[in-house]
Design a protein around this motif. Sequence first.
Motif, PDB file in Angstrom:
ATOM      1  N   THR A 398       0.839  -1.207   0.000  1.00 36.78           N
ATOM      2  CA  THR A 398       0.000   0.000   0.000  1.00 36.78           C
ATOM      3  C   THR A 398       0.872   1.254   0.000  1.00 36.78           C
ATOM      4  OG1 THR A 398      -0.178   0.032   2.403  1.00 36.78           O
ATOM      5  CG2 THR A 398      -1.898  -1.134   1.221  1.00 36.78           C
ATOM      6  N   TRP A 399       2.011   1.162   0.643  1.00 34.71           N
ATOM      7  CA  TRP A 399       2.932   2.294   0.636  1.00 34.71           C
ATOM      8  C   TRP A 399       3.392   2.566  -0.794  1.00 34.71           C
ATOM      9  CZ3 TRP A 399       8.683   2.258   2.505  1.00 34.71           C
ATOM     10  CH2 TRP A 399       9.151   3.572   2.596  1.00 34.71           C
ATOM     11  N   MET A 400       3.743   1.470  -1.483  1.00 41.19           N
ATOM     12  CA  MET A 400       4.166   1.585  -2.872  1.00 41.19           C
ATOM     13  C   MET A 400       3.076   2.212  -3.730  1.00 41.19           C
ATOM     14  SD  MET A 400       5.687  -1.644  -4.763  1.00 41.19           S
ATOM     15  CE  MET A 400       4.342  -1.833  -5.875  1.00 41.19           C
ATOM     16  N   TYR A 401       1.859   1.779  -3.476  1.00 46.19           N
ATOM     17  CA  TYR A 401       0.718   2.310  -4.230  1.00 46.19           C
ATOM     18  C   TYR A 401       0.593   3.817  -4.005  1.00 46.19           C
ATOM     19  CZ  TYR A 401      -4.142   3.174  -5.502  1.00 46.19           C
ATOM     20  OH  TYR A 401      -5.282   3.691  -6.050  1.00 46.19           O
ATOM     21  N   LYS A 402       0.735   4.233  -2.748  1.00 47.67           N
ATOM     22  CA  LYS A 402       0.625   5.662  -2.444  1.00 47.67           C
ATOM     23  C   LYS A 402       1.750   6.448  -3.097  1.00 47.67           C
ATOM     24  CE  LYS A 402      -1.651   5.603   2.038  1.00 47.67           C
ATOM     25  NZ  LYS A 402      -1.374   5.749   3.475  1.00 47.67           N
ATOM     26  N   LEU A 403       2.969   5.918  -2.996  1.00 47.29           N
ATOM     27  CA  LEU A 403       4.105   6.617  -3.607  1.00 47.29           C
ATOM     28  C   LEU A 403       3.902   6.756  -5.107  1.00 47.29           C
ATOM     29  CD1 LEU A 403       7.180   5.031  -1.779  1.00 47.29           C
ATOM     30  CD2 LEU A 403       6.320   7.353  -1.538  1.00 47.29           C
ATOM     31  N   THR A 404       3.292   5.750  -5.708  1.00 50.58           N
ATOM     32  CA  THR A 404       3.108   5.778  -7.155  1.00 50.58           C
ATOM     33  C   THR A 404       1.949   6.676  -7.551  1.00 50.58           C
ATOM     34  OG1 THR A 404       3.862   3.514  -7.268  1.00 50.58           O
ATOM     35  CG2 THR A 404       2.718   4.353  -9.186  1.00 50.58           C
ATOM     36  N   LEU A 405       0.756   6.345  -7.053  1.00 50.63           N
ATOM     37  CA  LEU A 405      -0.425   6.991  -7.601  1.00 50.63           C
ATOM     38  C   LEU A 405      -0.678   8.353  -6.974  1.00 50.63           C
ATOM     39  CD1 LEU A 405      -2.362   5.688  -9.749  1.00 50.63           C
ATOM     40  CD2 LEU A 405      -4.076   5.911  -7.985  1.00 50.63           C
ATOM     41  N   GLU A 406      -0.417   8.479  -5.680  1.00 55.37           N
ATOM     42  CA  GLU A 406      -0.743   9.746  -5.032  1.00 55.37           C
ATOM     43  C   GLU A 406       0.413  10.731  -5.087  1.00 55.37           C
ATOM     44  OE1 GLU A 406      -2.122   8.612  -1.156  1.00 55.37           O
ATOM     45  OE2 GLU A 406      -3.739   7.389  -2.009  1.00 55.37           O
ATOM     46  N   GLN A 407       1.653  10.241  -4.951  1.00 56.60           N
ATOM     47  CA  GLN A 407       2.788  11.168  -4.886  1.00 56.60           C
ATOM     48  C   GLN A 407       3.588  11.231  -6.182  1.00 56.60           C
ATOM     49  OE1 GLN A 407       2.753  12.987  -2.314  1.00 56.60           O
ATOM     50  NE2 GLN A 407       1.226  11.741  -1.250  1.00 56.60           N
ATOM     51  N   ARG A 408       3.411  10.277  -7.059  1.00 56.05           N
ATOM     52  CA  ARG A 408       4.156  10.178  -8.308  1.00 56.05           C
ATOM     53  C   ARG A 408       5.666  10.174  -8.087  1.00 56.05           C
ATOM     54  NH1 ARG A 408       2.179  13.499 -13.146  1.00 56.05           N
ATOM     55  NH2 ARG A 408       2.430  15.319 -11.840  1.00 56.05           N
ATOM     56  N   LEU A 409       6.101   9.554  -7.000  1.00 57.11           N
ATOM     57  CA  LEU A 409       7.536   9.387  -6.755  1.00 57.11           C
ATOM     58  C   LEU A 409       7.908   7.999  -7.262  1.00 57.11           C
ATOM     59  CD1 LEU A 409       7.569  10.853  -3.161  1.00 57.11           C
ATOM     60  CD2 LEU A 409       8.582  11.907  -5.181  1.00 57.11           C
ATOM     61  N   TYR A 410       7.911   7.867  -8.587  1.00 51.88           N
ATOM     62  CA  TYR A 410       8.042   6.530  -9.171  1.00 51.88           C
ATOM     63  C   TYR A 410       9.342   5.850  -8.803  1.00 51.88           C
ATOM     64  CZ  TYR A 410       4.179   8.352 -11.924  1.00 51.88           C
ATOM     65  OH  TYR A 410       3.006   8.899 -12.306  1.00 51.88           O
ATOM     66  N   ASN A 411      10.419   6.647  -8.742  1.00 49.50           N
ATOM     67  CA  ASN A 411      11.706   6.009  -8.452  1.00 49.50           C
ATOM     68  C   ASN A 411      11.712   5.444  -7.032  1.00 49.50           C
ATOM     69  OD1 ASN A 411      11.636   8.560  -7.371  1.00 49.50           O
ATOM     70  ND2 ASN A 411      13.778   9.037  -7.822  1.00 49.50           N
ATOM     71  N   ARG A 412      11.130   6.208  -6.093  1.00 49.36           N
ATOM     72  CA  ARG A 412      11.112   5.708  -4.716  1.00 49.36           C
ATOM     73  C   ARG A 412      10.182   4.498  -4.594  1.00 49.36           C
ATOM     74  NH1 ARG A 412      11.448  11.476  -1.543  1.00 49.36           N
ATOM     75  NH2 ARG A 412      13.486  11.945  -2.414  1.00 49.36           N
ATOM     76  N   ALA A 413       9.049   4.560  -5.294  1.00 52.01           N
ATOM     77  CA  ALA A 413       8.148   3.403  -5.281  1.00 52.01           C
ATOM     78  C   ALA A 413       8.890   2.170  -5.789  1.00 52.01           C
ATOM     79  CB  ALA A 413       6.926   3.676  -6.150  1.00 52.01           C
ATOM     80  N   SER A 414       9.740   2.370  -6.796  1.00 57.35           N
ATOM     81  CA  SER A 414      10.468   1.235  -7.353  1.00 57.35           C
ATOM     82  C   SER A 414      11.492   0.690  -6.381  1.00 57.35           C
ATOM     83  CB  SER A 414      11.152   1.627  -8.659  1.00 57.35           C
ATOM     84  OG  SER A 414      10.179   1.771  -9.650  1.00 57.35           O
ATOM     85  N   VAL A 415      12.094   1.578  -5.598  1.00 55.58           N
ATOM     86  CA  VAL A 415      13.019   1.089  -4.574  1.00 55.58           C
ATOM     87  C   VAL A 415      12.252   0.193  -3.590  1.00 55.58           C
ATOM     88  CG1 VAL A 415      14.471   1.763  -2.634  1.00 55.58           C
ATOM     89  CG2 VAL A 415      14.620   3.013  -4.778  1.00 55.58           C
ATOM     90  N   VAL A 416      11.067   0.649  -3.186  1.00 56.61           N
ATOM     91  CA  VAL A 416      10.256  -0.171  -2.282  1.00 56.61           C
ATOM     92  C   VAL A 416       9.908  -1.504  -2.952  1.00 56.61           C
ATOM     93  CG1 VAL A 416       8.093  -0.310  -0.989  1.00 56.61           C
ATOM     94  CG2 VAL A 416       9.324   1.848  -1.104  1.00 56.61           C
ATOM     95  N   ALA A 417       9.546  -1.440  -4.245  1.00 55.40           N
ATOM     96  CA  ALA A 417       9.200  -2.669  -4.967  1.00 55.40           C
ATOM     97  C   ALA A 417      10.380  -3.626  -4.997  1.00 55.40           C
ATOM     98  CB  ALA A 417       8.765  -2.338  -6.390  1.00 55.40           C
TER      99      ALA A 417
END
Lengths: 443, 280
Positions: A398-417
């Motif tokens: 869910t954190w990844m989802y928030k980083l991606t869709l709500e914050q558009r911090l794609y690179n950070r979401a990818s680190v989490v992924a």
Amino acid sequence: MTKKPSLAAPIGSALFMGLGHIAVLKQYVKGIIFAIFEIIVLINASKIVTAIKGLITLGEQKNHLPVAQRDNSTWMMLDGLIACVVLVIIIIVYVINVTDARRHGLKLEKSGEYQSTREFLNDLGEKAFAYTALSPAFVMISFFVVIPLVFAILLAFTNYSAPSHIPPNNTVDWVGLQTFKEMLQMKNYSQGFARTAVWTFEWALIGTLTCYFGGMFIALALNDKKIKIAGVFRTVFILPYAVPGMISLFIWAILLNGQFGPITRGLREIGVVDWLRSIGVLQKDAIPWLSETNLARVMLLVVNLWLGFPYFMLMITGIMTSMPQDVFEAATIDGANKSQQFRYITLPLLLYQTIPLMIMSFSYNMNNFGGVYFLTNGNPPDTITTQSFAGTTDTLITWMYKLTLEQRLYNRASVVALLLFIVVAPFAIYNFMQTKSFKEGEL
Amino acid sequence: MMKKAMSIARYVLIYAFFILLALIVLYPIAFAIAGAFNKGKSLASMNVLPIPNNPTTDNFTRLFTTTNYISWYKNSLFIACVNTLLTTVIVLITAYIFSRFKFRFKKAAMVSFLILQMFPSAVGMIAIYIILNRLGLSDNFMGLILVYTAGNIPYNTWLLKGYFDTIPKSIDEAAKIDGAGNLTTFLKVILPNTLPMVAFLAVTSFTQPWMDFILPRFILRSDKNKTLAVGLFEMINGRSNDNFTMFAAGALLIAVPFVIIFAINQKYLVRIMSAGAVKE
């Protein structure tokens, strides 16, 4: 040269695909197919090279151009990845071309006979059927499963994020491990990650164990011959499994509404809320089912149990009905009582048969999005949340989802992924080793 | 005497536990059903006990007239049907080939399938969005369906291949000697023997799009293209107090067909689920 076709054929086909087949092996049809393949590759070579170059450079910032004509880094990255896949296919075909020439060259040396076109076509017919039938699956998997995964991993090494690196307005650049460093150095992120990872693990572990043993307990209790209407109870208990999970989660979110939810209101009517206020447990006239961290976490697990126990109940009921009865009879004759039979026969058999399913359920829970998001949305937030966006009940997914869709911090979401990969991988490998095919060495 | 009393006490306890559990299981469901027929819009207008106040079908009327519920339902149904069809056909063919043919890279392909199915598709969602954009398939059902189907292939191919392997190869060899081609052998010999598994595959790929949230939320951006999952979420998210009864009506219309599908397939489901366990 011609005296040694096992050498001449592969060398010829290595120089130009199909040459050895045509000149040495007299396999004209096959040779021409290979040659046409190479010609198509050569015609498109510049495209492939451009695409791979694009993957390396990711384009340049050209602010003087209108947005539509600027370099779109993410598209270039995608094209580059596709070109890599194509390149791998080309290399595979090339290697097949050379080894095939070698194989047939050796055959020719041994028997002195050339393979006829008919033989080749027969051979091709069978193989072509297999490859043609597999191609839709492979194309779809490469495009929508493999490339996205690789893409997601690569994004962790870029600066693709809002507000200043979002194509098509701006380009994205490779930044190496900088995103990792940033996240590590920003205290909020490392704390957020640690907390989220630990909670994800707890959630998956406790969630699996409660559902498993809850389901088992009920299956065992229902199995008692003296329970008269076991069938009715069983049908009722299956319901949470039959209703779409998302709907159940929405309903639970409503039931657990701290102010107007029926559970709160029911407790209010019988005076529990007032009593809790009088002893200072509650400050307001509401119960923070989903808005106080610890209580919210407990409720997440409770709802997860409500949703998940029927699956294991069904499974364990199924397994118990297929258990060999003679073992129990023998045990009874030997004087074992009910609880001994359970302890030494039923339980070991059940555990042995269901451990792979527990592992599967565990990795499913690690990635269970709805079970958290629809109930708490990762809330309540705290000081860590302000910078890292990780709420106190957020799990990694869910954190990844928030980083991606709500914050558009794609690179950070990818680190989490990526970190999620690393956490999930051991379970994936373990699960793989448990499969029958792996154990028997036959795939 | 003492022993008998103990035994009775034990059963009273067990029954009490079962009845309590049944109430806990039924309460949320009953509450939602009551909500669907309740007069009034809000959660606060509901009774604590799951009995509707002044039963009415207003909520259904409101659902059909003030929201795009019908088009969400149609969208989800369409996606579910096409997904079922595509998944079933592709997985059947792929599993059949893996079970019956020998070819290069077969082992490597099977292993990579197994590893791939462990990762949730949500991980690649950014990339999927970009790919669909690049292919001109963003905000398009076909794009979503392709992603679903592709994601379904690895796991289900394993499942079905294992099942195909249990059908003796001598049967299809006999058919081939009688002059049947690959396709005929598959349709006339293999398929009839695997119908329960195919039914299971069809049901799971049918139910998938109704529950999935992340991908449709990400891919289908326009209101007319929303699926039920996204539509209902937006109806209820943060506004549970205002829209509860209408949401309950919408939820009921999804849950009822599902419970029916489940009831019909229950026997298959239990058998196939326990087939996943380790066998002696």
